[in-house]
Design an enzyme around this catalytic site. Structure first.
Site, PDB file in Angstrom:
ATOM      1  CG  ASP A  24      -1.901  -1.292   1.288  1.00  7.04           C
ATOM      2  OD1 ASP A  24      -2.293  -1.764   0.217  1.00  7.04           O
ATOM      3  OD2 ASP A  24      -2.141  -1.738   2.031  1.00  7.04           O
ATOM      4  CD  GLU A  25       4.775  -0.455  -0.814  1.00 15.43           C
ATOM      5  OE1 GLU A  25       4.040  -0.970  -0.905  1.00 15.43           O
ATOM      6  OE2 GLU A  25       5.470  -0.967  -0.058  1.00 15.43           O
ATOM      7  CE  LYS A  27       2.303  -2.342  -4.365  1.00 17.76           C
ATOM      8  NZ  LYS A  27       2.064  -2.298  -2.889  1.00 17.76           N
ATOM      9  N   GLY A  28       0.091   1.945  -7.382  1.00 14.57           N
ATOM     10  CA  GLY A  28      -0.729   1.595  -8.562  1.00 14.57           C
ATOM     11  C   GLY A  28      -0.436   3.144  -8.814  1.00 14.57           C
ATOM     12  N   GLY A  51      -4.699  -3.932  -3.671  1.00 14.57           N
ATOM     13  CA  GLY A  51      -5.925  -3.425  -3.825  1.00 14.57           C
ATOM     14  C   GLY A  51      -4.742  -1.902  -5.124  1.00 14.57           C
ATOM     15  CG  HIS A  52      -1.484  -2.343  -6.574  1.00 14.10           C
ATOM     16  ND1 HIS A  52      -1.512  -2.637  -7.694  1.00 14.10           N
ATOM     17  CD2 HIS A  52      -1.435  -2.881  -5.998  1.00 14.10           C
ATOM     18  CE1 HIS A  52       0.196  -3.631  -7.243  1.00 14.10           C
ATOM     19  NE2 HIS A  52      -0.693  -3.434  -6.243  1.00 14.10           N
ATOM     20  CD  GLN A 235       0.530  -9.174  -2.814  1.00 14.91           C
ATOM     21  OE1 GLN A 235       0.911  -9.264  -3.517  1.00 14.91           O
ATOM     22  NE2 GLN A 235      -0.616  -8.791  -3.704  1.00 14.91           N
ATOM     23  CB  THR A 312     -10.194  -6.380   3.855  1.00 15.02           C
ATOM     24  OG1 THR A 312      -8.670  -5.066   3.733  1.00 15.02           O
ATOM     25  CG2 THR A 312      -9.272  -7.661   3.009  1.00 15.02           C
ATOM     26  NE  ARG A 316      -3.792   0.359   3.524  1.00 13.99           N
ATOM     27  CZ  ARG A 316      -3.963   0.907   2.345  1.00 13.99           C
ATOM     28  NH1 ARG A 316      -3.994   2.233   2.087  1.00 13.99           N
ATOM     29  NH2 ARG A 316      -4.825   0.745   1.197  1.00 13.99           N
ATOM     30  CG  LEU A 343       6.109  14.999   1.262  1.00 11.80           C
ATOM     31  CD1 LEU A 343       7.497  14.363   2.368  1.00 11.80           C
ATOM     32  CD2 LEU A 343       7.016  16.013   0.556  1.00 11.80           C
ATOM     33  CB  SER A 424       4.073  10.988  -3.920  1.00 13.27           C
ATOM     34  OG  SER A 424       2.086  11.134  -4.281  1.00 13.27           O
ATOM     35  CB  THR A 425       2.304  16.945  -2.817  1.00 16.00           C
ATOM     36  OG1 THR A 425       2.530  17.091  -3.963  1.00 16.00           O
ATOM     37  CG2 THR A 425       4.100  16.533  -2.977  1.00 16.00           C
TER      38      THR A 425
HETATM   39  P1  GDP Z   1      -0.940   0.499  -3.637  1.00  9.66           P
HETATM   40  O1  GDP Z   1      -1.491  -0.649  -2.939  1.00  9.66           O
HETATM   41  O2  GDP Z   1       1.015  -0.080  -3.481  1.00  9.66           O
HETATM   42  O3  GDP Z   1      -1.136   0.586  -4.780  1.00  9.66           O
HETATM   43  O4  GDP Z   1      -0.949   1.375  -2.482  1.00  9.66           O
HETATM   44  P2  GDP Z   1      -2.537   1.441  -2.523  1.00  9.66           P
HETATM   45  O5  GDP Z   1      -3.829   1.971  -3.573  1.00  9.66           O
HETATM   46  O6  GDP Z   1      -3.591   0.466  -1.843  1.00  9.66           O
HETATM   47  O7  GDP Z   1      -2.975   2.723  -1.003  1.00  9.66           O
HETATM   48  C1  GDP Z   1      -2.790   3.637  -0.989  1.00  9.66           C
HETATM   49  C2  GDP Z   1      -3.334   5.258  -1.166  1.00  9.66           C
HETATM   50  O8  GDP Z   1      -2.430   6.296  -0.921  1.00  9.66           O
HETATM   51  C3  GDP Z   1      -4.504   5.372  -1.933  1.00  9.66           C
HETATM   52  O9  GDP Z   1      -5.972   5.439  -1.334  1.00  9.66           O
HETATM   53  C4  GDP Z   1      -3.415   6.939  -2.812  1.00  9.66           C
HETATM   54  O10 GDP Z   1      -4.508   7.085  -3.355  1.00  9.66           O
HETATM   55  C5  GDP Z   1      -3.610   7.020  -1.771  1.00  9.66           C
HETATM   56  N1  GDP Z   1      -2.411   8.081  -1.834  1.00  9.66           N
HETATM   57  C6  GDP Z   1      -0.739   7.677  -3.312  1.00  9.66           C
HETATM   58  N2  GDP Z   1      -0.099   9.165  -3.138  1.00  9.66           N
HETATM   59  C7  GDP Z   1      -0.654   9.175  -2.567  1.00  9.66           C
HETATM   60  C8  GDP Z   1      -0.006  10.502  -1.928  1.00  9.66           C
HETATM   61  O11 GDP Z   1       1.461  10.736  -2.131  1.00  9.66           O
HETATM   62  N3  GDP Z   1      -0.504  11.069  -0.703  1.00  9.66           N
HETATM   63  C9  GDP Z   1      -2.351  11.177  -0.340  1.00  9.66           C
HETATM   64  N4  GDP Z   1      -2.241  11.806   0.584  1.00  9.66           N
HETATM   65  N5  GDP Z   1      -2.492  10.136  -0.907  1.00  9.66           N
HETATM   66  C10 GDP Z   1      -1.594   9.476  -1.346  1.00  9.66           C
HETATM   67  P1  IMO Z   2      -0.611  -4.465  -2.579  1.00  9.21           P
HETATM   68  O1  IMO Z   2      -0.444  -4.549  -3.491  1.00  9.21           O
HETATM   69  C1  IMO Z   2      -1.086  -4.947   1.822  1.00  9.21           C
HETATM   70  C2  IMO Z   2      -1.374  -8.210   3.363  1.00  9.21           C
HETATM   71  C3  IMO Z   2      -2.388  -9.415   4.009  1.00  9.21           C
HETATM   72  C4  IMO Z   2      -1.631 -10.228   5.203  1.00  9.21           C
HETATM   73  C5  IMO Z   2      -0.532 -11.110   4.346  1.00  9.21           C
HETATM   74  C6  IMO Z   2      -0.864 -12.039   3.888  1.00  9.21           C
HETATM   75  O2  IMO Z   2      -2.159  -3.191  -2.554  1.00  9.21           O
HETATM   76  O3  IMO Z   2       0.543  -3.642  -1.633  1.00  9.21           O
HETATM   77  P2  IMO Z   2      -2.298 -12.845   1.881  1.00  9.21           P
HETATM   78  O4  IMO Z   2      -4.296 -12.589   1.719  1.00  9.21           O
HETATM   79  O5  IMO Z   2      -1.593 -12.379   0.599  1.00  9.21           O
HETATM   80  O6  IMO Z   2      -2.128 -14.388   2.205  1.00  9.21           O
HETATM   81  O7  IMO Z   2      -1.949 -12.051   3.004  1.00  9.21           O
HETATM   82  O8  IMO Z   2      -0.033  -9.785   3.393  1.00  9.21           O
HETATM   83  N1  IMO Z   2      -1.956  -8.013   1.626  1.00  9.21           N
HETATM   84  C7  IMO Z   2      -1.534  -7.023   2.201  1.00  9.21           C
HETATM   85  N2  IMO Z   2      -1.126  -6.101   2.379  1.00  9.21           N
HETATM   86  N3  IMO Z   2      -0.871  -4.415   0.893  1.00  9.21           N
HETATM   87  C8  IMO Z   2      -1.515  -5.614   0.379  1.00  9.21           C
HETATM   88  O9  IMO Z   2      -1.711  -5.910  -2.013  1.00  9.21           O
HETATM   89  C9  IMO Z   2      -1.115  -7.207   0.346  1.00  9.21           C
HETATM   90  N4  IMO Z   2      -1.504  -7.919  -0.096  1.00  9.21           N
HETATM   91  C10 IMO Z   2      -1.574  -8.842   1.024  1.00  9.21           C
HETATM   92  O10 IMO Z   2      -2.811  -8.315   4.442  1.00  9.21           O
HETATM   93  O11 IMO Z   2      -0.927  -9.593   6.998  1.00  9.21           O
HETATM   94 MG    MG Z   3      -2.933  -1.930  -1.595  1.00  8.52          MG
END
Ligand code: GDP
Ligand code: IMO
Ligand code: MG
Length: 445
Positions: A24-25, A27-28, A51-52, A235, A312, A316, A343, A424-425
């Site tokens: 959830d950094e 990446k999407g 979930g991206h 992940q 889900t 976090r 940031l 990213s801001t």
């Molecule tokens: P991924 O799994 O790595 O693709 O990340 P997620 O989409 O699960 O979670 C990242 C969340 O942070 C999403 O809700 C994005 O819309 C949001 N996001 C991404 N970059 C930024 C940012 O620079 N600032 C803020 N406030 N939100 C961001």
């Molecule tokens: P993205 O791509 C954050 C975590 C689950 C659990 C562990 C194992 O959006 O960054 P699983 O269902 O994969 O066997 O669960 O991994 N997990 C993630 N946490 N972002 C994800 O994907 C994740 N995919 C799995 O919460 O701790």
């Molecule tokens: Mg995610």
């Protein structure tokens, strides 16, 4: 299909995007941002546990299985054999995107070697999680782990099996035999209709047939024509089956090497690796998070960062930026550059902590330990930095960032041993700074 003319000679870079922390950094967002510079986007691991999120002009898309490049018309999206695919989830995701006018025609192909997640995998997962009691992994309950177990146990069902009505029944019978043995051992009475499942799978095969392909060959041919590929990881490093905080990990290879094994390409085809890290750290599910903040400040950061799972909805856990973790990720992935996201979430903070080491039995560790007992028992060592207490949200020019924010970025880069090429801001595609002197800028010159 790719927009480039055939026979293009210039060698464009092929870049891997991988998560540096626990997922959830952002990446999407970064994949979406960079996609327009590529002709192919290929996802190499995981399933619909991911979930991206991509935000384009206030419209929000959450991609679970389909590469985030799909939102750019004309890009070929590849789902590699390193993924595990639930065909019901896949059709649902395709339908949801088509309903929102996203083009999904011959621009989405799926590996014939990708393994399937089937309904019995979810049953196995809930039995395994229940059996662990207090030591639950806290999985996404999507059947990911058991599907990879069947793959490693050599009884998995692959996409290509859906196209062969002669061999599918035998393979399904083998999966059923193994499943029922486990159910008996767990005193669980299974209620699955395997005849119906066979019919459903054959029907999926007919519908998906035009998309199922040898995607390793598709990628080889694309690259031979001069198309450039963005490899999208799901992940992250600390959730990687080998390199993560085992057993609190997912079951696939999320690190950059997974792009090679999960897509069937040579390591020599990878020209650059971009790590994605948040300005702080989050984790969903159980397992060590040494820099976890706790208390009302953690609540505040969770709220400001909207830190609730994109798959889900779970809250976090939030921690300070952990330089031990991100330095480890930089080394094992070989990041050329890092995109630092979110940031802006720190804008109101007067003081920020950065974890620079772990105190354990009188020693300070600066390398991430393999033994979870150590990771759980250690005490983080923090360096305190002043906050900037000014808005960075939406800033699109590095020079316009407050000095405190620039100092924070410079310090993280020093501690981690890698440049920060993108900042990213905000969640929108446009709320991003691409630093001119970075490796990322050089890739696209
Ligand atoms: P991924 O799994 O790595 O693709 O990340 P997620 O989409 O699960 O979670 C990242 C969340 O942070 C999403 O809700 C994005 O819309 C949001 N996001 C991404 N970059 C930024 C940012 O620079 N600032 C803020 N406030 N939100 C961001
Ligand atoms: P993205 O791509 C954050 C975590 C689950 C659990 C562990 C194992 O959006 O960054 P699983 O269902 O994969 O066997 O669960 O991994 N997990 C993630 N946490 N972002 C994800 O994907 C994740 N995919 C799995 O919460 O701790
Ligand atoms: Mg995610």
């Amino acid at each position: 299909m790719p927009r480039f003319d055939e026979g293009q000679e210039k060698h464009m870079p092929n870049i891997v995007i991988a998560g540096a922390q626990w997922g959830d950094e952002g990446k999407g967002k970064i994949v979406d941002l960079l996609s327009e510079r590529f002709q192919v986007v290929a996802r190499y691991n995981g399933g619909h546990n991911a979930g991206h999120t991509v935000i384009i002009e206030d419209e929000k898309f959450v991609l679970h299985l389909i590469p985030s490049g799909i939102l750019h018309p004309g890009i070929l999206c590849v789902m590699g054999h390193g993924m595990v695919i639930d065909p019901w989830a896949l059709e649902k995701e395709i339908a949801g995107l088509v309903e929102r006018d996203v083009e999904i025609e011959d621009n989405l192909v799926i590996s014939d070697r990708a393994h399937l997640i089937l309904p019995h995998h979810r049953v196995l997962e809930s039995l395994a999680e229940a059996a662990r009691g207090e030591n639950k992994i806290g999985t996404t309950q999507r059947g990911i782990g058991p599907a990879y177990e069947d793959k490693a146990g050599r009884r998995g069902i692959r996409m290509s099996d859906l196209l062969n009505k002669d061999t599918l029944p035998g393979k399904l019978a083998e999966a059923r035999r193994h499943f029922e043995t486990i159910c008996r051992g767990s005193n669980h009475t299974p209620e699955l209709d395997w005849d119906q499942l066979l019919q459903d799978l054959l029907a999926f095969g007919e519908r998906l047939r035009p998309r199922i392909a040898d995607t390793s060959l598709v990628l080889q041919r694309s690259m031979a024509r001069g198309y450039s590929v963005l490899f999208e990881g799901a992940q992250a490093t600390l959730l990687d089956i080998d390199l993560g905080t085992y057993p609190y990990v997912t079951s696939s290879s999320a690190t950059a090497g997974g792009a090679v094994t999960g897509l069937g390409i040579s390591p020599t085809r990878v020209d650059g690796i971009l790590g994605i890290a948040k300005a702080y750290t989050t984790r969903v599910g159980a397992g060590p998070l040494p820099s976890e903040i706790g208390g009302s400040l953690e609540e505040e950061i969770r709220k400001r960062g909207a830190e609730f799972g994109a798959s889900t909805g779970r809250p976090r856990r939030c921690g300070w930026f952990d330089a031990v973790v991100t330095r480890y990720s930089t080394l094992v992935n070989g990041f050329d550059s890092i995109a630092l996201t979110k940031l802006d979430v720190f804008d109101p903070l007067a003081e920020i902590q950065v974890c620079t080491g772990y105190k354990y039995k009188g020693e300070v560790l600066t390398d991430f330990p393999a033994d979870l007992a150590v990771a759980e028992a250690c005490e983080p060592v923090y360096e305190t930095m002043p906050g900037w207490v000014e808005p960075t949200a939406g800033v699109r020019d590095y020079a316009l960032l407050p000095q405190g924010a620039q100092d924070y970025i410079a310090r993280l880069s020093d501690l981690v041993g890698c440049e920060i090429g993108i900042v990213s801001t905000g969640p929108d595609r446009l709320d991003t700074i691409l630093r001119r002197s970075s490796a990322v800028a050089a890739w696209f010159e």
